[in-house]
Enzyme design. Structure first.
Site, mmCIF file in Angstrom:
data_model
loop_
_atom_site.group_PDB
_atom_site.id
_atom_site.type_symbol
_atom_site.label_atom_id
_atom_site.label_comp_id
_atom_site.label_asym_id
_atom_site.label_seq_id
_atom_site.Cartn_x
_atom_site.Cartn_y
_atom_site.Cartn_z
ATOM 1 N N GLY A 196 59.623 60.524 44.212
ATOM 2 C CA GLY A 196 60.699 61.326 43.987
ATOM 3 C C GLY A 196 61.858 60.445 43.308
ATOM 4 O O GLY A 196 62.048 59.405 43.461
ATOM 5 N N GLN A 202 51.826 66.921 46.708
ATOM 6 C CA GLN A 202 53.366 66.744 47.705
ATOM 7 C C GLN A 202 53.864 67.748 48.329
ATOM 8 O O GLN A 202 54.600 67.702 49.189
ATOM 9 C CB GLN A 202 54.141 66.325 46.364
ATOM 10 N N ASP A 229 63.338 65.634 37.642
ATOM 11 C CA ASP A 229 63.347 63.981 37.341
ATOM 12 C C ASP A 229 64.230 63.684 36.226
ATOM 13 O O ASP A 229 64.563 62.430 36.324
ATOM 14 C CB ASP A 229 61.861 63.677 37.093
ATOM 15 N N ASN A 271 60.294 68.229 35.746
ATOM 16 C CA ASN A 271 59.964 68.189 37.111
ATOM 17 C C ASN A 271 58.527 68.147 37.252
ATOM 18 O O ASN A 271 57.805 68.415 36.337
ATOM 19 C CB ASN A 271 60.717 69.419 38.000
HETATM 20 O O1 MRU Z 1 55.593 62.343 41.274
HETATM 21 P P1 MRU Z 1 56.471 62.580 42.040
HETATM 22 O O2 MRU Z 1 56.042 62.894 43.507
HETATM 23 O O3 MRU Z 1 57.564 61.472 42.155
HETATM 24 O O4 MRU Z 1 57.388 63.810 41.626
HETATM 25 C C1 MRU Z 1 58.520 64.247 42.437
HETATM 26 C C2 MRU Z 1 59.342 65.448 41.911
HETATM 27 O O5 MRU Z 1 58.754 65.929 40.814
HETATM 28 C C3 MRU Z 1 60.574 65.763 42.353
HETATM 29 O O6 MRU Z 1 60.570 67.282 42.431
HETATM 30 C C4 MRU Z 1 61.731 65.277 41.693
HETATM 31 O O7 MRU Z 1 61.403 63.649 41.650
HETATM 32 C C5 MRU Z 1 63.003 65.628 42.255
HETATM 33 S S1 MRU Z 1 63.064 64.795 43.925
HETATM 34 C C6 MRU Z 1 64.463 65.059 44.656
#
Ligand code: MRU
Length: 366
Positions: free
Chosen positions: A55, A205, A246, A256
């Site tokens: 995240g 996730q 992201d 994202n």
């Molecule tokens: O690969 P990840 O699990 O880190 O991806 C996370 C996401 O895409 C979330 O939607 C994003 O980081 C926003 S978290 C508030």
């Protein structure tokens, strides 16, 4: 219903001696709730790369705490301030490179670097300043999540079905999350909503993390495999879509988790408002459009195997981007801690970032 505030898991904290960090290992959820201590640079980089912490906001916080922990360890060894600065440069580069898409990671590393550059004193004093900056980033994130939740909760009357993708909840931040924050805020005031959580291939996730934290909070959640979203929209469309991000480019294009773009297309097709919720630390005015956002590609085995048995022939080629970009014209609004921003995003996002920076400077933060 459980009080959502009480159920929020602690994603990271200092270990008692203040020279290492304790994280909740998210790769093991929902089956196993296990914490892990991170002490070395390799520990921090590995935890970020392997998604033990994940995240965008949380990996920024983790990098900041990692840098400060390593600085305290070096100070305890008795290194000179120059040696500490030299070591810091190497740590910062490794951490900033651990994952390329989430801009919060480099944003946090830059903040600690600026704090170090502006400081003088013995290595111990420098390490103390770095730890204070890491704590400030963590505390600010907690406040930003709450503010995002309060702004976006104005979009909910209660009774809605909200669809979300990946996990942009408490597990992705230092607070109550971004995309899930309005769900928690609404629940606190008795406005119950139901959540549809895309399972989010390949690392799940949505089903592993979003469903886990919402269930703990007593919020109704229904999981669907990603390829079931079209069927849901065609039969009983959700009322609103909330996702995290992201990196948000200056024009409002949004990177994202992979699968967000198809969700936005479906929402557009079915007239469902699609909102992106993220702190201003996710807005990157230095990246003009989504085409300029670096997209992380992951190990093909995450698609071939996920966390379990082989799901595809070993020799099969795999396409595995971790993120996609949703063009700004599919986004009804972007919610940051400064409010709900509407198109043209080139103006509304620039204003939000300027306000956030002015606010930080007025509080004497980097
Ligand atoms: O690969 P990840 O699990 O880190 O991806 C996370 C996401 O895409 C979330 O939607 C994003 O980081 C926003 S978290 C508030």
């Amino acid at each position: 219903m459980t009080d959502p505030a009480l159920s929020i898991p602690e994603t990271i904290r200092w270990a008692p001696r203040g020279t290492s960090a304790i994280i909740l290992d998210q790769t093991l959820l929902p089956g196993v709730f296990e914490e892990k201590e991170l002490s070395t640079l390799d520990d921090f980089v590995e935890a970020i790369y392997s998604l033990r912490v994940r995240g965008a906001p949380l990996i920024g916080i983790t990098a900041a705490i990692g840098l400060a922990a390593l600085a305290r360890q070096s100070a305890a060894e008795g290194v000179s301030p120059d040696e500490l600065r030299a070591r810091f440069a190497g740590w910062a580069d490794r951490l900033a490179d651990a994952r390329p898409t989430a801009v919060n990671l480099v944003w946090a590393v830059r903040r600690l670097r600026a704090r170090l550059e502006a400081a003088t004193g013995a290595a111990g004093e420098l390490a103390t300043l770095l730890a204070a900056e890491a704590d400030a980033i963590h505390a600010e994130d907690r406040r930003m999540c709450r503010a995002i939740g309060e702004h976006a909760a104005r979009l909910l009357r209660g009774g809605e079905a909200v669809i979300t993708h990946c996990n942009a909840g408490a597990l992705a931040t230092g607070g109550i999350g971004t995309a899930l924050a309005p769900v928690y805020v609404a629940a606190e005031s008795g406005r119950r909503v139901r959540v549809f959580a895309d399972e989010t291939r390949p690392l799940l996730q949505g089903s592993r993390l979003t469903a886990w934290e919402l269930s703990r909070a007593g919020i109704e959640v229904t999981i669907l495999a990603d390829n079931m979203a079209g069927s849901l929209f065609a039969s009983t469309p959700p009322d609103i879509a909330f996702v995290g991000s992201d990196r948000i480019a200056a024009n409002g294009d949004v990177a994202n988790k992979i699968g967000t773009y198809p969700l936005a297309v479906l929402a557009h097709r079915h007239g469902v408002p699609f909102y992106v919720l993220a702190p201003t630390s996710t807005v990157d005015l230095g990246t003009p459009t989504g085409a300029d956002i670096p997209i992380e590609h992951r190990d093909p085995d995450e698609v071939r195997r996920g966390f379990g048995p082989l799901l595809a022939p070993e020799e099969a080629r795999v396409y595995s981007p971790a993120f996609d970009v949703t063009p700004h014209d599919l986004v009804a609004g972007i919610v940051t801690e400064r409010g709900i921003h509407r198109p043209p995003y080139i103006d509304s996002l620039a204003a939000a970032v300027a306000e956030a920076e002015a606010d930080r400077h007025s509080r004497g933060v980097q």
